[in-house]
Motif scaffolding. Sequence first.
Motif, mmCIF file in Angstrom:
data_model
loop_
_atom_site.group_PDB
_atom_site.id
_atom_site.type_symbol
_atom_site.label_atom_id
_atom_site.label_comp_id
_atom_site.label_asym_id
_atom_site.label_seq_id
_atom_site.Cartn_x
_atom_site.Cartn_y
_atom_site.Cartn_z
ATOM 1 N N ASP A 57 23.764 27.501 32.206
ATOM 2 C CA ASP A 57 25.041 26.873 32.525
ATOM 3 C C ASP A 57 25.704 27.726 33.595
ATOM 4 O O ASP A 57 25.890 28.924 33.413
ATOM 5 C CB ASP A 57 25.918 26.786 31.273
ATOM 6 N N GLY A 58 26.066 27.129 34.717
ATOM 7 C CA GLY A 58 26.599 27.874 35.845
ATOM 8 C C GLY A 58 28.051 28.289 35.726
ATOM 9 O O GLY A 58 28.573 28.957 36.621
ATOM 10 N N ASP A 59 28.731 27.919 34.641
ATOM 11 C CA ASP A 59 30.116 28.349 34.468
ATOM 12 C C ASP A 59 30.189 29.858 34.259
ATOM 13 O O ASP A 59 29.202 30.497 33.873
ATOM 14 C CB ASP A 59 30.752 27.622 33.284
ATOM 15 N N VAL A 60 31.365 30.422 34.486
ATOM 16 C CA VAL A 60 31.548 31.869 34.423
ATOM 17 C C VAL A 60 32.000 32.328 33.041
ATOM 18 O O VAL A 60 31.500 33.322 32.513
ATOM 19 C CB VAL A 60 32.563 32.315 35.496
ATOM 20 N N ASP A 61 32.945 31.623 32.448
ATOM 21 C CA ASP A 61 33.473 31.994 31.136
ATOM 22 C C ASP A 61 32.342 32.015 30.105
ATOM 23 O O ASP A 61 31.512 31.112 30.052
ATOM 24 C CB ASP A 61 34.543 30.990 30.718
ATOM 25 N N VAL A 62 32.320 33.063 29.277
ATOM 26 C CA VAL A 62 31.224 33.232 28.322
ATOM 27 C C VAL A 62 31.137 32.066 27.349
ATOM 28 O O VAL A 62 30.049 31.677 26.910
ATOM 29 C CB VAL A 62 31.370 34.578 27.574
ATOM 30 N N ARG A 63 32.268 31.458 27.005
ATOM 31 C CA ARG A 63 32.243 30.304 26.107
ATOM 32 C C ARG A 63 31.615 29.100 26.780
ATOM 33 O O ARG A 63 31.000 28.256 26.121
ATOM 34 C CB ARG A 63 33.658 29.954 25.653
ATOM 35 N N HIS A 64 31.783 29.024 28.081
ATOM 36 C CA HIS A 64 31.268 27.870 28.817
ATOM 37 C C HIS A 64 29.780 27.988 29.110
ATOM 38 O O HIS A 64 29.103 26.973 29.307
ATOM 39 C CB HIS A 64 32.031 27.708 30.130
ATOM 40 N N ARG A 65 29.261 29.220 29.173
ATOM 41 C CA ARG A 65 27.852 29.383 29.523
ATOM 42 C C ARG A 65 26.973 29.774 28.334
ATOM 43 O O ARG A 65 25.763 29.907 28.484
ATOM 44 C CB ARG A 65 27.701 30.401 30.645
ATOM 45 N N THR A 66 27.588 29.975 27.179
ATOM 46 C CA THR A 66 26.801 30.229 25.977
ATOM 47 C C THR A 66 26.339 28.892 25.404
ATOM 48 O O THR A 66 27.147 28.003 25.159
ATOM 49 C CB THR A 66 27.620 30.996 24.932
ATOM 50 N N LEU A 67 25.031 28.767 25.187
ATOM 51 C CA LEU A 67 24.455 27.470 24.815
ATOM 52 C C LEU A 67 23.885 27.489 23.405
ATOM 53 O O LEU A 67 23.423 28.522 22.906
ATOM 54 C CB LEU A 67 23.349 27.097 25.803
ATOM 55 N N ARG A 68 23.911 26.322 22.781
ATOM 56 C CA ARG A 68 23.235 26.079 21.509
ATOM 57 C C ARG A 68 22.332 24.858 21.678
ATOM 58 O O ARG A 68 22.711 23.881 22.320
ATOM 59 C CB ARG A 68 24.263 25.831 20.391
ATOM 60 N N TYR A 69 21.141 24.974 21.091
ATOM 61 C CA TYR A 69 20.134 23.921 21.243
ATOM 62 C C TYR A 69 20.107 23.038 19.998
ATOM 63 O O TYR A 69 20.284 23.512 18.872
ATOM 64 C CB TYR A 69 18.754 24.542 21.480
ATOM 65 N N ARG A 70 19.869 21.745 20.253
ATOM 66 C CA ARG A 70 19.822 20.784 19.150
ATOM 67 C C ARG A 70 18.687 19.801 19.375
ATOM 68 O O ARG A 70 18.320 19.499 20.512
ATOM 69 C CB ARG A 70 21.134 19.998 19.058
ATOM 70 N N LEU A 71 18.163 19.316 18.268
ATOM 71 C CA LEU A 71 17.189 18.232 18.288
ATOM 72 C C LEU A 71 17.954 16.937 18.056
ATOM 73 O O LEU A 71 18.520 16.720 16.987
ATOM 74 C CB LEU A 71 16.144 18.459 17.189
ATOM 75 N N LEU A 72 17.957 16.070 19.084
ATOM 76 C CA LEU A 72 18.776 14.872 18.999
ATOM 77 C C LEU A 72 18.065 13.681 18.370
ATOM 78 O O LEU A 72 18.686 12.862 17.692
ATOM 79 C CB LEU A 72 19.267 14.464 20.402
ATOM 80 N N GLY A 73 16.787 13.539 18.616
ATOM 81 C CA GLY A 73 16.111 12.348 18.099
ATOM 82 C C GLY A 73 14.649 12.313 18.498
ATOM 83 O O GLY A 73 14.115 13.217 19.155
ATOM 84 N N GLY A 74 13.983 11.231 18.096
ATOM 85 C CA GLY A 74 12.565 11.042 18.410
ATOM 86 C C GLY A 74 11.622 11.615 17.373
ATOM 87 O O GLY A 74 10.417 11.729 17.639
#
Length: 267
Positions: A177-194
């Motif tokens: 994520d190209g945002d600067v704020d740590v909250r904006h660039r910290t990611l969580r992964y999810r399984l959505l479907g399929g």
Amino acid sequence: GSAALDRETTDRYALILRATDSRNPAFTGTAQLELTVLDVNDNPPLFAATLLVYNVSESALVNSVIFSLSATDSDVGNALFYNVSDSPTGDSALGYFSVSPATGDVTLTRQLDRETRSQLTASVWVTDGVFTSNASLRVNIMDHNDVMPRFSRPRYNATVSEDVAVGTSIVTVSATDGDVDVRHRTLRYRLLGGDPYGWFAMNATSGVLTNVQALDREALDVVNLTVAAVNLASPNLTGVATVAVSLDDVNDSPPDFGPSPRVVAIA
């Protein structure tokens, strides 16, 4: 002794005048005198500090007032006028905003982008028509959650044997994520479907996809999963990708002649 008048120190004096004649005994008369000191323009207007710092979100709207300059003048009745000039540091704010000379309102004239620039600087000036003062201006551009998480590829492919042990790591996805704020660039992964049989699970922080149940190629030979990367902002932004898991067959099913009994005539 005598001293110069200074309206900014004392603007009004209450005096008692006394007059005495030359007779003996003398007669005395008194009178009260109120003296008002009229102002002259002898003081410069001043900003609150020599460095003015403002924080402005990159999401601020063009043509909106983002802050207001303010100075004080200890003289009475002086109109103040504001101006801005280029900063000697070279990180100029000129072109990004305009200043109303009469009110000091600063209006954004160009969209900010925290991902390309973190701050703007300028020199600001205030005058009362006679005296002029200046200060340095620094505008800190604050990050806004405006960049979508992006996976390293739109589609991941993995091939595993259908008899792979439960808990095996199948594939690892990753996004940024190209945002600067740590909250904006910290990611969580999810399984959505399929995943119609609930065979798989995804680690929220590492992006590792594992099987949580035994796989069965005879039930489904290719599983097309939709996965997401979600940042921690509120509201958040989500990026998606596809993970195609192909199952290799193993000899785990006996031959099937179909319904019994079956009668075959041989001539």
